[in-house]
Design an enzyme around this catalytic site. Structure first.
Site, PDB file in Angstrom:
ATOM      1  N   GLN A 173     -68.855  20.956 -90.444  1.00 51.69           N
ATOM      2  CA  GLN A 173     -69.694  21.059 -91.138  1.00 51.69           C
ATOM      3  C   GLN A 173     -69.523  21.629 -92.177  1.00 51.69           C
ATOM      4  O   GLN A 173     -70.227  22.196 -92.737  1.00 51.69           O
ATOM      5  CB  GLN A 173     -70.456  22.189 -90.332  1.00 51.69           C
ATOM      6  CG  GLN A 173     -71.946  22.055 -88.677  1.00 51.69           C
ATOM      7  CD  GLN A 173     -73.118  21.641 -88.999  1.00 51.69           C
ATOM      8  OE1 GLN A 173     -72.797  20.298 -90.328  1.00 51.69           O
ATOM      9  NE2 GLN A 173     -73.942  21.053 -88.464  1.00 51.69           N
ATOM     10  N   GLY A 225     -53.530  14.818 -85.066  1.00 52.37           N
ATOM     11  CA  GLY A 225     -53.680  13.047 -84.316  1.00 52.37           C
ATOM     12  C   GLY A 225     -52.779  13.516 -83.506  1.00 52.37           C
ATOM     13  O   GLY A 225     -52.171  13.804 -82.226  1.00 52.37           O
ATOM     14  N   LYS A 227     -49.590  13.380 -83.801  1.00 47.01           N
ATOM     15  CA  LYS A 227     -48.441  13.984 -83.888  1.00 47.01           C
ATOM     16  C   LYS A 227     -48.840  16.038 -83.365  1.00 47.01           C
ATOM     17  O   LYS A 227     -47.777  16.157 -83.025  1.00 47.01           O
ATOM     18  CB  LYS A 227     -48.312  14.735 -86.067  1.00 47.01           C
ATOM     19  CG  LYS A 227     -47.837  13.399 -86.559  1.00 47.01           C
ATOM     20  CD  LYS A 227     -48.239  13.266 -87.815  1.00 47.01           C
ATOM     21  CE  LYS A 227     -49.347  14.066 -88.882  1.00 47.01           C
ATOM     22  NZ  LYS A 227     -49.310  13.958 -89.580  1.00 47.01           N
ATOM     23  N   GLY A 228     -49.629  15.614 -82.802  1.00 52.07           N
ATOM     24  CA  GLY A 228     -50.109  17.083 -81.667  1.00 52.07           C
ATOM     25  C   GLY A 228     -50.421  17.891 -82.366  1.00 52.07           C
ATOM     26  O   GLY A 228     -51.462  17.800 -82.823  1.00 52.07           O
ATOM     27  N   ASP A 257     -62.491  18.331 -78.706  1.00 55.50           N
ATOM     28  CA  ASP A 257     -63.319  19.151 -78.149  1.00 55.50           C
ATOM     29  C   ASP A 257     -61.813  19.679 -77.045  1.00 55.50           C
ATOM     30  O   ASP A 257     -62.372  20.802 -76.229  1.00 55.50           O
ATOM     31  CB  ASP A 257     -64.383  19.260 -78.080  1.00 55.50           C
ATOM     32  CG  ASP A 257     -64.790  18.069 -78.947  1.00 55.50           C
ATOM     33  OD1 ASP A 257     -65.508  19.113 -80.129  1.00 55.50           O
ATOM     34  OD2 ASP A 257     -66.183  17.185 -78.865  1.00 55.50           O
TER      35      ASP A 257
END
Length: 327
Positions: A173, A225, A227-228, A257
C-alpha cells in the site's frame, strides 16, 4: 502473547509464464505497453496478507485474532482458517461485495506482475478496534498489514488510543499512500516490516533518512529476498541473518507473510532477534517451495531441522519455546 492481525483476506489466482517478462518489454515502447502472456497453469488458492500471516501464527498454536472484511463467499475459507487455529471473530462479512481477489503472473525468474481487486476489503474501514476488543482478551500486539488505506490509518490511531503496541507493515500500500499517511502509520510502531524496495520507497515517501525512521520505530525488519533479512534498532549495530540456502522456488507468493508469521511467533515467546529471524527465514523457505501461501503445514520438527541445517548445530535451541526441544 496474543496477536491481532488486520489487513486483507483474498482469493489468489496464480499463473506461471514460462518465459521472462524482461524479454517482452521493449525500452522504446514502455509508454505504450500492451501485452498478453500465455500462461502454463492456473492455481486458485486462499490468500490475503492478513489471512496468510494469521494462518502461520495459528500453526504455532497462537490463536491469532484476524481482523478484516470479506464477502458472503467467505464461508468455506473461514472454516479452513478456524481449522488451522485462527480466531475469525474479528472478520466483518459484507453482503454487497465479493471477497478481494489477487491475480498474479510469475515468470521463470520469479518476477511477478499482479493486480488486486479490493472488493469487500473497502469496508474494513468500518471496523472499530475499540468495540471489537471490548470485553475480550486484549492482544499484546496488533499487526497493521496492507488493507484499505483508511482502515490502516484508523486501526493505527485506535492502537495508540488504546495503548496497544502495534507493528506497521504498509508494504504494497506504500504506492497508494502519501508522505503524511506513511509517517502516521509508522511513527511509534514497535515493529516496522518492509522489503528492500519498500524500505527505499518508505524513505522517499516520508522524506526521512534511515536514522530518522529508526528514531520513529522500535525495530525495523527488512526482508532481502535471497540475501535474508536485516534487523535494525536505533543506536545498535544492524543484524543480518542469511536466508535458508538451496531452496527450490515453486512460488514466491506469500513468502514475506510467512517470514512475518515465523518471526512474530518467536517474538511472542520472547525469543531473541537472531533466532526469531532464523525461524522467519525457515518458514519462508517452506512456503517458497510450495504453490500457494497456505498450502503448507507448520511442522515444528521440520522447521527445527531446517534451522539446524541452515544455521548450524544448536541453532534451534533458542527456539524451543516455539518449536519444542530439538531432537
Amino acid at each position: 502473547m496474543r496477536i491481532a492481525v488486520t489487513g486483507s483476506i483474498a482469493t489468489d489466482h496464480l499463473m506461471v509464464f514460462p518465459g521472462r517478462f524482461a524479454e517482452q518489454l521493449l525500452p522504446e515502447q514502455l509508454a505504450h505497453v500492451s501485452l498478453s502472456f500465455l500462461v502454463d497453469g492456473l492455481e486458485i488458492r486462499r490468500g490475503g496478507v492478513a489471512a496468510n500471516i494469521a494462518f502461520g501464527l495459528g500453526g504455532f498454536g497462537l490463536s491469532p485474532l484476524l481482523v478484516a472484511a470479506v464477502g458472503t463467499d467467505f464461508a468455506e475459507y473461514e472454516v479452513w482458517l478456524k481449522e488451522h487455529g485462527v480466531d475469525t471473530s474479528g472478520v466483518r462479512v459484507c453482503a454487497q461485495r465479493q471477497t478481494a481477489r489477487f491475480m498474479c503472473i510469475t515468470d521463470q525468474d520469479a518476477n511477478q506482475i499482479a493486480a488486486f481487486y479490493a472488493g469487500a476489503m473497502a469496508e474494513s474501514r468500518e471496523i472499530d478496534l475499540r468495540v471489537l476488543l471490548a470485553g475480550t482478551e486484549r492482544p499484546g500486539l496488533v499487526l497493521i498489514s496492507p488493507d484499505d488505506p483508511a482502515a490502516m490509518l484508523r486501526h493505527t490511531a485506535e492502537c495508540r488510543e488504546l495503548g496497544i503496541p502495534f507493528a506497521a507493515d504498509p508494504s504494497q500500500q506504500l504506492a497508494r499512500l502519501d508522505g503524511d499517511q506513511v509517517r502516521d502509520l509508522v511513527d511509534g510502531a514497535t515493529w516496522l516490516f518492509t522489503n528492500e524496495y519498500e524500505a527505499a520507497l518508505l524513505m522517499e515517501r516520508t522524506g526521512w533518512s534511515r536514522d530518522e525512521v529508526l528514531a520513529a520505530v522500535g525495530t525495523w525488519v527488512t526482508t532481502l529476498g535471497e540475501k535474508g533479512v536485516r534487523v535494525e534498532h536505533a543506536g545498535q549495530p544492524s543484524l543480518t541473518v542469511p536466508a535458508v540456502p538451496d531452496v527450490a522456488t515453486a512460488d514466491p507468493t506469500g513468502v514475506g507473510d510467512a517470514f512475518r508469521a515465523g518471526f512474530l511467533a518467536a517474538v511472542s515467546h520472547r525469543v531473541p532477534l537472531e533466532p526469531a529471524a532464523r525461524l522467519g527465514c525457515a518458514l519462508a523457505s517452506v512456503v517458497l517451495g510450495s504453490v500457494g501461501s497456505q498450502s503448507h503445514e507448520v511442522d515444528p520438527a521440520h522447521l527445527s531441522t531446517v534451522v539446524e541445517r541452515a544455521y548450524g548445530p544448536g541453532a534451534a535451541r533458542p527456539l524451543a519455546p516455539v518449536l519444542g526441544e530439538p531432537a
